[in-house]
Design a protein around this motif. Structure first.
Motif, PDB file in Angstrom:
ATOM      1  N   TYR A  89     -27.621 -88.814 140.821  1.00 14.49           N
ATOM      2  CA  TYR A  89     -26.787 -88.307 139.722  1.00 14.49           C
ATOM      3  C   TYR A  89     -25.310 -88.310 140.136  1.00 14.49           C
ATOM      4  O   TYR A  89     -24.441 -88.759 139.395  1.00 14.49           O
ATOM      5  CB  TYR A  89     -27.230 -86.885 139.339  1.00 14.49           C
ATOM      6  CG  TYR A  89     -26.488 -86.328 138.149  1.00 14.49           C
ATOM      7  CD1 TYR A  89     -26.944 -86.536 136.854  1.00 14.49           C
ATOM      8  CD2 TYR A  89     -25.304 -85.608 138.323  1.00 14.49           C
ATOM      9  CE1 TYR A  89     -26.261 -86.045 135.762  1.00 14.49           C
ATOM     10  CE2 TYR A  89     -24.606 -85.118 137.242  1.00 14.49           C
ATOM     11  CZ  TYR A  89     -25.076 -85.331 135.961  1.00 14.49           C
ATOM     12  OH  TYR A  89     -24.379 -84.854 134.878  1.00 14.49           O
ATOM     13  N   HIS A  95     -22.404 -87.820 135.241  1.00 15.07           N
ATOM     14  CA  HIS A  95     -21.767 -86.844 134.334  1.00 15.07           C
ATOM     15  C   HIS A  95     -20.759 -87.517 133.415  1.00 15.07           C
ATOM     16  O   HIS A  95     -20.506 -87.061 132.314  1.00 15.07           O
ATOM     17  CB  HIS A  95     -21.076 -85.739 135.143  1.00 15.07           C
ATOM     18  CG  HIS A  95     -19.851 -86.235 135.855  1.00 15.07           C
ATOM     19  ND1 HIS A  95     -19.913 -86.914 137.056  1.00 15.07           N
ATOM     20  CD2 HIS A  95     -18.547 -86.203 135.515  1.00 15.07           C
ATOM     21  CE1 HIS A  95     -18.696 -87.255 137.426  1.00 15.07           C
ATOM     22  NE2 HIS A  95     -17.851 -86.841 136.510  1.00 15.07           N
ATOM     23  N   PRO A  99     -23.368 -86.570 128.447  1.00 12.90           N
ATOM     24  CA  PRO A  99     -23.232 -85.131 128.716  1.00 12.90           C
ATOM     25  C   PRO A  99     -24.504 -84.513 129.285  1.00 12.90           C
ATOM     26  O   PRO A  99     -24.457 -83.591 130.086  1.00 12.90           O
ATOM     27  CB  PRO A  99     -22.901 -84.529 127.342  1.00 12.90           C
ATOM     28  CG  PRO A  99     -23.317 -85.553 126.334  1.00 12.90           C
ATOM     29  CD  PRO A  99     -23.260 -86.893 127.008  1.00 12.90           C
ATOM     30  N   TYR A 131     -29.881 -82.398 133.685  1.00 10.63           N
ATOM     31  CA  TYR A 131     -28.519 -82.068 134.125  1.00 10.63           C
ATOM     32  C   TYR A 131     -27.593 -81.903 132.923  1.00 10.63           C
ATOM     33  O   TYR A 131     -27.687 -82.671 131.954  1.00 10.63           O
ATOM     34  CB  TYR A 131     -27.944 -83.190 134.991  1.00 10.63           C
ATOM     35  CG  TYR A 131     -28.831 -83.603 136.131  1.00 10.63           C
ATOM     36  CD1 TYR A 131     -28.770 -82.954 137.364  1.00 10.63           C
ATOM     37  CD2 TYR A 131     -29.750 -84.638 135.974  1.00 10.63           C
ATOM     38  CE1 TYR A 131     -29.593 -83.336 138.413  1.00 10.63           C
ATOM     39  CE2 TYR A 131     -30.572 -85.029 137.016  1.00 10.63           C
ATOM     40  CZ  TYR A 131     -30.483 -84.372 138.228  1.00 10.63           C
ATOM     41  OH  TYR A 131     -31.306 -84.750 139.255  1.00 10.63           O
ATOM     42  N   GLY A 132     -26.673 -80.946 133.010  1.00 17.89           N
ATOM     43  CA  GLY A 132     -25.596 -80.878 132.031  1.00 17.89           C
ATOM     44  C   GLY A 132     -25.772 -79.846 130.941  1.00 17.89           C
ATOM     45  O   GLY A 132     -24.915 -79.753 130.066  1.00 17.89           O
ATOM     46  N   ASP A 133     -26.841 -79.061 130.981  1.00 21.76           N
ATOM     47  CA  ASP A 133     -27.030 -78.037 129.952  1.00 21.76           C
ATOM     48  C   ASP A 133     -27.239 -76.688 130.636  1.00 21.76           C
ATOM     49  O   ASP A 133     -28.253 -76.480 131.306  1.00 21.76           O
ATOM     50  CB  ASP A 133     -28.233 -78.400 129.069  1.00 21.76           C
ATOM     51  CG  ASP A 133     -28.332 -77.493 127.846  1.00 21.76           C
ATOM     52  OD1 ASP A 133     -27.689 -76.427 127.836  1.00 21.76           O
ATOM     53  OD2 ASP A 133     -29.068 -77.855 126.901  1.00 21.76           O
ATOM     54  N   ASP A 288     -27.850 -74.313 139.308  1.00 25.42           N
ATOM     55  CA  ASP A 288     -26.534 -74.616 138.744  1.00 25.42           C
ATOM     56  C   ASP A 288     -25.464 -74.899 139.798  1.00 25.42           C
ATOM     57  O   ASP A 288     -24.401 -75.410 139.462  1.00 25.42           O
ATOM     58  CB  ASP A 288     -26.082 -73.453 137.845  1.00 25.42           C
ATOM     59  CG  ASP A 288     -26.949 -73.348 136.585  1.00 25.42           C
ATOM     60  OD1 ASP A 288     -27.641 -74.326 136.259  1.00 25.42           O
ATOM     61  OD2 ASP A 288     -26.935 -72.275 135.948  1.00 25.42           O
ATOM     62  N   LEU A 291     -25.326 -79.268 142.658  1.00 21.13           N
ATOM     63  CA  LEU A 291     -24.578 -80.535 142.596  1.00 21.13           C
ATOM     64  C   LEU A 291     -23.174 -80.394 143.170  1.00 21.13           C
ATOM     65  O   LEU A 291     -22.718 -81.262 143.915  1.00 21.13           O
ATOM     66  CB  LEU A 291     -24.597 -81.104 141.176  1.00 21.13           C
ATOM     67  CG  LEU A 291     -25.941 -81.811 140.971  1.00 21.13           C
ATOM     68  CD1 LEU A 291     -26.973 -80.933 140.332  1.00 21.13           C
ATOM     69  CD2 LEU A 291     -25.795 -83.111 140.273  1.00 21.13           C
ATOM     70  N   GLN A 297     -19.540 -83.048 140.834  1.00 21.39           N
ATOM     71  CA  GLN A 297     -18.925 -82.166 139.844  1.00 21.39           C
ATOM     72  C   GLN A 297     -19.808 -80.936 139.683  1.00 21.39           C
ATOM     73  O   GLN A 297     -21.022 -81.043 139.824  1.00 21.39           O
ATOM     74  CB  GLN A 297     -18.928 -82.868 138.479  1.00 21.39           C
ATOM     75  CG  GLN A 297     -18.027 -84.049 138.364  1.00 21.39           C
ATOM     76  CD  GLN A 297     -16.693 -83.635 137.790  1.00 21.39           C
ATOM     77  OE1 GLN A 297     -16.644 -82.741 136.965  1.00 21.39           O
ATOM     78  NE2 GLN A 297     -15.638 -84.272 138.234  1.00 21.39           N
ATOM     79  N   LYS A 298     -19.226 -79.826 139.306  1.00 23.85           N
ATOM     80  CA  LYS A 298     -20.073 -78.670 139.010  1.00 23.85           C
ATOM     81  C   LYS A 298     -20.888 -79.002 137.760  1.00 23.85           C
ATOM     82  O   LYS A 298     -20.319 -79.270 136.701  1.00 23.85           O
ATOM     83  CB  LYS A 298     -19.220 -77.422 138.795  1.00 23.85           C
ATOM     84  CG  LYS A 298     -20.070 -76.207 138.556  1.00 23.85           C
ATOM     85  CD  LYS A 298     -19.351 -74.900 138.822  1.00 23.85           C
ATOM     86  CE  LYS A 298     -20.192 -73.687 138.416  1.00 23.85           C
ATOM     87  NZ  LYS A 298     -21.540 -73.631 138.977  1.00 23.85           N
ATOM     88  N   THR A 299     -22.203 -79.066 137.905  1.00 19.16           N
ATOM     89  CA  THR A 299     -23.074 -79.461 136.793  1.00 19.16           C
ATOM     90  C   THR A 299     -24.304 -78.569 136.776  1.00 19.16           C
ATOM     91  O   THR A 299     -25.029 -78.509 137.775  1.00 19.16           O
ATOM     92  CB  THR A 299     -23.577 -80.920 137.001  1.00 19.16           C
ATOM     93  OG1 THR A 299     -22.465 -81.751 137.296  1.00 19.16           O
ATOM     94  CG2 THR A 299     -24.312 -81.442 135.784  1.00 19.16           C
ATOM     95  N   ALA A 301     -28.089 -77.480 136.146  1.00 20.40           N
ATOM     96  CA  ALA A 301     -29.291 -78.305 136.182  1.00 20.40           C
ATOM     97  C   ALA A 301     -30.532 -77.424 136.224  1.00 20.40           C
ATOM     98  O   ALA A 301     -30.477 -76.272 136.668  1.00 20.40           O
ATOM     99  CB  ALA A 301     -29.274 -79.218 137.409  1.00 20.40           C
TER     100      ALA A 301
END
Ligand code: HAM
Length: 434
Positions: A89, A95, A99, A131-133, A288, A291, A297-299, A301
């Motif tokens: 990822y 990212h 999104p 990832y991303g939510d 969370d 990553l 990036q702060k993502t 997960a």
């Protein structure tokens, strides 16, 4: 030298492989309906990846890694799939492409544990990572998907336990509270728990040692240390699960064994079949901070992994059905040549077909056809060949048909599509000793 497989690593013979395939198919169908796509990663990674993600304080990294030492390289067999997926990822700058990313994976994992029923050194996981939510809806959907998956797999008597581990702030506070609680009881703790008091006191809560369990009675609960944001996330999750009618149990002792979890964590246990004490069928949760911790990036997960061997232990020992088998029994060279062509035509038409080209007697070929639970046996000898006919023995209905060689393909497709007949020749009658 006696040839044998490595301790805790099992061969999966064809009949058992069919049970695995059934699980894998149901898993793929289910998670693809939720938008997950397959990711395949190598079995070997740099050891550092697992140290940084699975975690230095986790038992997996401390005791269970299979290391592959090479000059200037420190590699390891993967003990789980989450670190590899996170590496991809980040490496793919995923990212920036979308999104929300949803990946699933299937494959062997390796942990040098003491083998016992349900616990192996090579085992198979089917897992998902999203990832991303950051919101609780993602958690609720994943847990709901898992309850559906368990139902489709046919698992009975399962329990979905959930808990929240809070974010970094809540856990730092909770850690202090736990140290304050356990420090005066240090002398009654196991050595393992004493060590955890220094690096990860939460792990004392899921210790199986009776001394630790007794000492943990009345321990502070993490729910009391949550920040208002953590609390809102947790309430949102419970609300959505209730709205979906998903059955769950809140277990404040559920802490999970890997270091990266934040907020929601969950585990599905089963009591059926031969599952025994290793009864966690699957586990997962939110991570969370991982990553960013790996340099991405702060993502936010969330993910889970299911142990396929454990699912199979919890299920009845049934062999999944296979498509009906057409068996070709030629007698004589000319008939064998003709059957060679016919067998290819049948396979191209999608029929599972076996040609016995060994030149044996009809009796031995029929015995083999029966042993393989063939649905029909086509017998071709010189007489039939010269008259353009073939004998079709319907082994399920105990009937014999005399078919034209040029119509056999069409007639067989009809016959095989019909039911298996009064004796019901299917997986139920098919021998494992085949
Ligand atoms: P885990 O709880 O370590 O989580 O493993 C998940 C599942 O793999 C367990 O519930 C169990 O069914 C199976 N399993 C683990 N170890 C063994 C073993 N030695 N023998 C047989 N089965 C085993 C993870 O691996 C995380 N990566 C899950 C995850 C994904 N969390 C977030 N994303």
């Amino acid at each position: 030298m006696k040839l044998r497989s490595v301790k805790g690593m099992n061969d999966i013979l064809p009949v058992e492989a069919r049970r695995f395939q059934r699980l894998e198919n149901i898993f793929r169908q289910t998670v693809e309906a939720y938008g997950f796509e397959e990711l395949r990663t190598p079995l070997v990674e740099e050891l550092g990846l697992f140290q940084k993600s699975t975690g230095e304080t986790s038992e997996v990294v401390q005791k269970q890694m299979f290391l592959l030492a090479r000059e200037r390289e420190s590699l390891a067999l993967r003990p789980e799939g989450t670190p590899s997926a996170a590496r991809v990822y980040i490496g793919e700058s995923q990212h920036a492409k979308e999104p929300i990313t949803k990946w699933y994976y299937l494959g062997p994992m390796f942990r040098a544990e003491q083998p016992q029923r349900g616990r192996y050194r090579q085992f198979h996981q089917a897992g998902c990572e999203l990832y991303g939510d950051a919101g609780p809806i993602a958690d609720a959907e994943m847990i709901s998907m898992l309850v559906l998956l368990a139902e489709r797999l046919g698992l009975k008597g399962v329990q979905m336990s959930i808990n929240t581990l809070g974010g970094a702030e809540a856990r730092a506070l909770y850690r202090q509270e736990l140290v304050r609680f356990f420090e005066p009881k240090r002398s009654s703790l196991s050595e393992h728990a004493c060590a955890r008091l220094g690096d990860n006191p939460l792990r004392i809560l899921d210790s199986k040692d009776p001394r630790d369990q007794e000492a943990a009675e009345g321990a502070p609960v993490l729910l009391d240390c949550l920040t208002p944001e953590d609390r809102e996330h947790w309430r949102g999750l419970l609300h959505s699960l209730d709205a979906l009618g998903v059955p769950y149990v809140v277990d404040p002792r559920l802490v999970r064994g890997l270091d990266y979890y934040t907020r929601t964590c969950f585990e599905l246990t089963a009591t059926s079949g031969e599952i025994g004490s290793q009864n966690a069928i699957l586990g997962g949760g939110r991570y969370d901070d991982l990553l960013a911790g790996l340099g991405g990036q702060k993502t936010p997960a969330i993910g889970f992994a299911m142990g396929l061997e454990r699912v199979l232990l919890a299920l009845p020992d049934e062999i999944p059905e296979r498509p009906p088998l057409v068996f070709l029994a030629p007698m004589g060279d000319a008939a064998t040549q003709r059957c060679l062509l016919l067998a290819e035509a049948l396979r191209r038409a999608g029929h599972r077909t076996e040609l016995d080209g060994r030149g044996g007697s009809l009796k031995s070929m029929l015995r083999r056809a029966n042993g393989m639970a063939a649905r029909v046996c086509l017998v071709l000898g010189d007489t039939e060949l010269s008259s353009g006919r073939i004998q079709c023995k319907d082994l399920a209905r105990h009937e014999q048909l005399d078919l034209g060689l040029d119509e056999v393909l069409g007639r067989l497709s009809e016959l095989l599509a019909s039911d298996a007949g009064p004796t019901g020749r299917s997986a139920a009658t098919e021998g494992r000793a085949e």
